[in-house]
Design a protein around this motif. Structure first.
Motif, PDB file in Angstrom:
ATOM      1  N   UNK A  18      62.304 -40.433  17.457  1.00  0.00           N
ATOM      2  CA  UNK A  18      61.214 -40.234  18.409  1.00  0.00           C
ATOM      3  C   UNK A  18      61.755 -39.813  19.765  1.00  0.00           C
ATOM      4  N   UNK A  19      62.811 -40.441  20.231  1.00  0.00           N
ATOM      5  CA  UNK A  19      63.381 -40.094  21.536  1.00  0.00           C
ATOM      6  C   UNK A  19      63.883 -38.653  21.556  1.00  0.00           C
ATOM      7  N   UNK A  20      64.555 -38.234  20.493  1.00  0.00           N
ATOM      8  CA  UNK A  20      65.070 -36.862  20.420  1.00  0.00           C
ATOM      9  C   UNK A  20      63.914 -35.874  20.392  1.00  0.00           C
ATOM     10  N   UNK A  21      62.897 -36.165  19.594  1.00  0.00           N
ATOM     11  CA  UNK A  21      61.748 -35.274  19.516  1.00  0.00           C
ATOM     12  C   UNK A  21      60.995 -35.212  20.840  1.00  0.00           C
ATOM     13  N   UNK A  22      60.872 -36.351  21.514  1.00  0.00           N
ATOM     14  CA  UNK A  22      60.184 -36.370  22.808  1.00  0.00           C
ATOM     15  C   UNK A  22      60.946 -35.545  23.841  1.00  0.00           C
ATOM     16  N   UNK A  23      62.264 -35.707  23.899  1.00  0.00           N
ATOM     17  CA  UNK A  23      63.055 -34.934  24.858  1.00  0.00           C
ATOM     18  C   UNK A  23      63.037 -33.450  24.536  1.00  0.00           C
ATOM     19  N   UNK A  24      63.111 -33.110  23.244  1.00  0.00           N
ATOM     20  CA  UNK A  24      63.058 -31.697  22.853  1.00  0.00           C
ATOM     21  C   UNK A  24      61.702 -31.089  23.195  1.00  0.00           C
ATOM     22  N   UNK A  25      60.629 -31.827  22.989  1.00  0.00           N
ATOM     23  CA  UNK A  25      59.295 -31.318  23.308  1.00  0.00           C
ATOM     24  C   UNK A  25      59.126 -31.109  24.807  1.00  0.00           C
ATOM     25  N   UNK A  26      59.609 -32.073  25.587  1.00  0.00           N
ATOM     26  CA  UNK A  26      59.509 -31.923  27.042  1.00  0.00           C
ATOM     27  C   UNK A  26      60.373 -30.770  27.551  1.00  0.00           C
ATOM     28  N   UNK A  27      61.562 -30.614  26.991  1.00  0.00           N
ATOM     29  CA  UNK A  27      62.424 -29.495  27.391  1.00  0.00           C
ATOM     30  C   UNK A  27      61.778 -28.162  27.030  1.00  0.00           C
ATOM     31  N   UNK A  28      61.194 -28.085  25.843  1.00  0.00           N
ATOM     32  CA  UNK A  28      60.506 -26.858  25.427  1.00  0.00           C
ATOM     33  C   UNK A  28      59.309 -26.590  26.338  1.00  0.00           C
ATOM     34  N   UNK A  29      58.587 -27.634  26.714  1.00  0.00           N
ATOM     35  CA  UNK A  29      57.455 -27.475  27.618  1.00  0.00           C
ATOM     36  C   UNK A  29      57.879 -26.964  28.979  1.00  0.00           C
TER      37      UNK A  29
END
Length: 69
Positions: A18-29
């Motif tokens: 979840x942490x990796x996915x959250x950081x990747x989503x925020x970086x992509x955003x």
């Protein structure tokens, strides 16, 4: 039937994932300029992780009841 101790906490890879996915989503955003969409994705994934946690607790509770019978 297994008489070993039941596991009550979530497996560690769930939190890490979840942490990796959250950081990747925020970086992509941030990269694409659609921060609100990134936050929405993080919120939806967080909701699913929470529901998974509740389901996991339910399974553990049922297992404990079954072991007592």
């Amino acid at each position: 039937m297994n008489t070993g101790a039941t596991r009550t906490e979530l497996p560690a890879p769930v939190g890490v994932g979840f942490a990796v996915l959250a950081l990747a989503s925020l970086a992509y955003g941030l990269v694409t300029g659609q921060l609100l969409l990134g936050l929405l994705v993080v919120a939806v994934v967080g909701l699913f992780v929470y529901l998974y946690f509740l389901l996991h607790r339910l399974v553990v509770a049922v297992e404990k009841i079954a072991h007592k019978l």
